[in-house]
Design a protein around this motif. Structure first.
Motif, PDB file in Angstrom:
ATOM      1  N   ASN A 139      -4.972  -5.236 -17.085  1.00 49.74           N
ATOM      2  CA  ASN A 139      -3.969  -6.246 -16.752  1.00 49.74           C
ATOM      3  C   ASN A 139      -2.771  -5.579 -16.069  1.00 49.74           C
ATOM      4  O   ASN A 139      -1.613  -5.879 -16.348  1.00 49.74           O
ATOM      5  CB  ASN A 139      -3.536  -7.020 -18.002  1.00 49.74           C
ATOM      6  CG  ASN A 139      -2.801  -8.294 -17.657  1.00 49.74           C
ATOM      7  OD1 ASN A 139      -3.020  -8.894 -16.606  1.00 49.74           O
ATOM      8  ND2 ASN A 139      -1.899  -8.702 -18.534  1.00 49.74           N
ATOM      9  N   ALA A 140      -3.084  -4.625 -15.205  1.00 47.61           N
ATOM     10  CA  ALA A 140      -2.064  -3.813 -14.543  1.00 47.61           C
ATOM     11  C   ALA A 140      -1.415  -4.583 -13.395  1.00 47.61           C
ATOM     12  O   ALA A 140      -2.020  -5.464 -12.802  1.00 47.61           O
ATOM     13  CB  ALA A 140      -2.688  -2.526 -14.003  1.00 47.61           C
ATOM     14  N   THR A 141      -0.191  -4.196 -13.107  1.00 51.12           N
ATOM     15  CA  THR A 141       0.524  -4.806 -11.987  1.00 51.12           C
ATOM     16  C   THR A 141       0.734  -3.767 -10.892  1.00 51.12           C
ATOM     17  O   THR A 141       0.965  -2.583 -11.171  1.00 51.12           O
ATOM     18  CB  THR A 141       1.886  -5.382 -12.428  1.00 51.12           C
ATOM     19  OG1 THR A 141       2.646  -4.346 -13.061  1.00 51.12           O
ATOM     20  CG2 THR A 141       1.713  -6.538 -13.382  1.00 51.12           C
ATOM     21  N   LEU A 142       0.642  -4.231  -9.667  1.00 53.38           N
ATOM     22  CA  LEU A 142       0.846  -3.382  -8.504  1.00 53.38           C
ATOM     23  C   LEU A 142       2.345  -3.183  -8.305  1.00 53.38           C
ATOM     24  O   LEU A 142       3.091  -4.146  -8.155  1.00 53.38           O
ATOM     25  CB  LEU A 142       0.223  -4.036  -7.265  1.00 53.38           C
ATOM     26  CG  LEU A 142       0.355  -3.285  -5.955  1.00 53.38           C
ATOM     27  CD1 LEU A 142      -0.456  -2.004  -5.976  1.00 53.38           C
ATOM     28  CD2 LEU A 142      -0.089  -4.177  -4.803  1.00 53.38           C
ATOM     29  N   LEU A 143       2.786  -1.929  -8.308  1.00 52.12           N
ATOM     30  CA  LEU A 143       4.201  -1.628  -8.107  1.00 52.12           C
ATOM     31  C   LEU A 143       4.514  -1.361  -6.642  1.00 52.12           C
ATOM     32  O   LEU A 143       5.508  -1.850  -6.122  1.00 52.12           O
ATOM     33  CB  LEU A 143       4.615  -0.428  -8.953  1.00 52.12           C
ATOM     34  CG  LEU A 143       4.503  -0.625 -10.465  1.00 52.12           C
ATOM     35  CD1 LEU A 143       4.879   0.654 -11.199  1.00 52.12           C
ATOM     36  CD2 LEU A 143       5.394  -1.769 -10.918  1.00 52.12           C
ATOM     37  N   ASN A 144       3.681  -0.550  -6.008  1.00 52.15           N
ATOM     38  CA  ASN A 144       3.840  -0.302  -4.576  1.00 52.15           C
ATOM     39  C   ASN A 144       2.556   0.270  -4.011  1.00 52.15           C
ATOM     40  O   ASN A 144       1.719   0.774  -4.750  1.00 52.15           O
ATOM     41  CB  ASN A 144       5.045   0.604  -4.276  1.00 52.15           C
ATOM     42  CG  ASN A 144       4.894   1.990  -4.857  1.00 52.15           C
ATOM     43  OD1 ASN A 144       3.984   2.726  -4.494  1.00 52.15           O
ATOM     44  ND2 ASN A 144       5.786   2.364  -5.755  1.00 52.15           N
ATOM     45  N   GLN A 145       2.426   0.160  -2.703  1.00 60.55           N
ATOM     46  CA  GLN A 145       1.223   0.655  -2.041  1.00 60.55           C
ATOM     47  C   GLN A 145       1.598   1.084  -0.633  1.00 60.55           C
ATOM     48  O   GLN A 145       2.317   0.382   0.074  1.00 60.55           O
ATOM     49  CB  GLN A 145       0.140  -0.421  -2.002  1.00 60.55           C
ATOM     50  CG  GLN A 145      -1.181   0.088  -1.465  1.00 60.55           C
ATOM     51  CD  GLN A 145      -2.295  -0.930  -1.648  1.00 60.55           C
ATOM     52  OE1 GLN A 145      -2.120  -2.106  -1.384  1.00 60.55           O
ATOM     53  NE2 GLN A 145      -3.439  -0.461  -2.109  1.00 60.55           N
ATOM     54  N   HIS A 146       1.087   2.251  -0.243  1.00 58.57           N
ATOM     55  CA  HIS A 146       1.317   2.784   1.095  1.00 58.57           C
ATOM     56  C   HIS A 146      -0.032   3.118   1.715  1.00 58.57           C
ATOM     57  O   HIS A 146      -0.842   3.810   1.106  1.00 58.57           O
ATOM     58  CB  HIS A 146       2.189   4.039   1.034  1.00 58.57           C
ATOM     59  CG  HIS A 146       3.488   3.814   0.329  1.00 58.57           C
ATOM     60  ND1 HIS A 146       4.558   3.188   0.924  1.00 58.57           N
ATOM     61  CD2 HIS A 146       3.884   4.109  -0.939  1.00 58.57           C
ATOM     62  CE1 HIS A 146       5.556   3.118   0.069  1.00 58.57           C
ATOM     63  NE2 HIS A 146       5.169   3.662  -1.075  1.00 58.57           N
ATOM     64  N   LYS A 147      -0.244   2.601   2.904  1.00 59.45           N
ATOM     65  CA  LYS A 147      -1.492   2.850   3.625  1.00 59.45           C
ATOM     66  C   LYS A 147      -1.177   3.431   4.992  1.00 59.45           C
ATOM     67  O   LYS A 147      -0.101   3.209   5.543  1.00 59.45           O
ATOM     68  CB  LYS A 147      -2.292   1.552   3.773  1.00 59.45           C
ATOM     69  CG  LYS A 147      -2.819   1.017   2.459  1.00 59.45           C
ATOM     70  CD  LYS A 147      -3.787  -0.123   2.678  1.00 59.45           C
ATOM     71  CE  LYS A 147      -4.433  -0.520   1.364  1.00 59.45           C
ATOM     72  NZ  LYS A 147      -5.607  -1.342   1.557  1.00 59.45           N
TER      73      LYS A 147
END
Length: 123
Positions: A25-33
């Protein structure tokens, strides 16, 4: 020092991210592609702890022989969190100890998921 977090490098990291979001049940904090869409750094919040994931290509040297394990200890009233994670992570996994009783815990599992990440989930 600002913080300590856990970092993993896996093939198919976008799928791993979705799997861990569902399992914990994790939440996405940030993502870099990259401009090509390759995940270079993503952070998930798993029960207040940060798991970072990055893509590793098949061509990169992958160290075999997993000598590291993520251990998540839960309270007795959190059995459902362990059960949910186990049901998601067991798909195409190597199960070292199936979910159940052991001498040090009334409810635990030791499992290496399909991405090669080893988890110990226990009360």
């Amino acid at each position: 020092m600002n913080r300590i977090f856990y970092q993993v490098y896996v093939c198919n990291s976008d799928y791993a991210i979705e799997t861990y979001k569902k399992a914990f049940n994790a939440t996405l904090l940030n993502q870099h592609k990259t401009p090509e869409g390759v995940n270079i750094h993503t952070e998930l919040n798993i029960y207040g702890q940060i798991l970072a994931l990055s893509e590793i290509s098949q061509q990169e040297e992958i160290v075999t022989g997993n000598t590291m394990q993520f251990c998540l200890q839960f309270n007795k009233n959190e059995k459902t969190k362990i059960t949910n994670a186990y049901e998601v992570l067991k798909i195409n996994a190597n199960i070292q100890h199936p979910l159940g009783l052991t001498f040090y815990s009334e409810y635990m599992t030791d499992i290496t998921d399909q991405f090669g990440i080893r988890w110990c989930l226990f009360i």
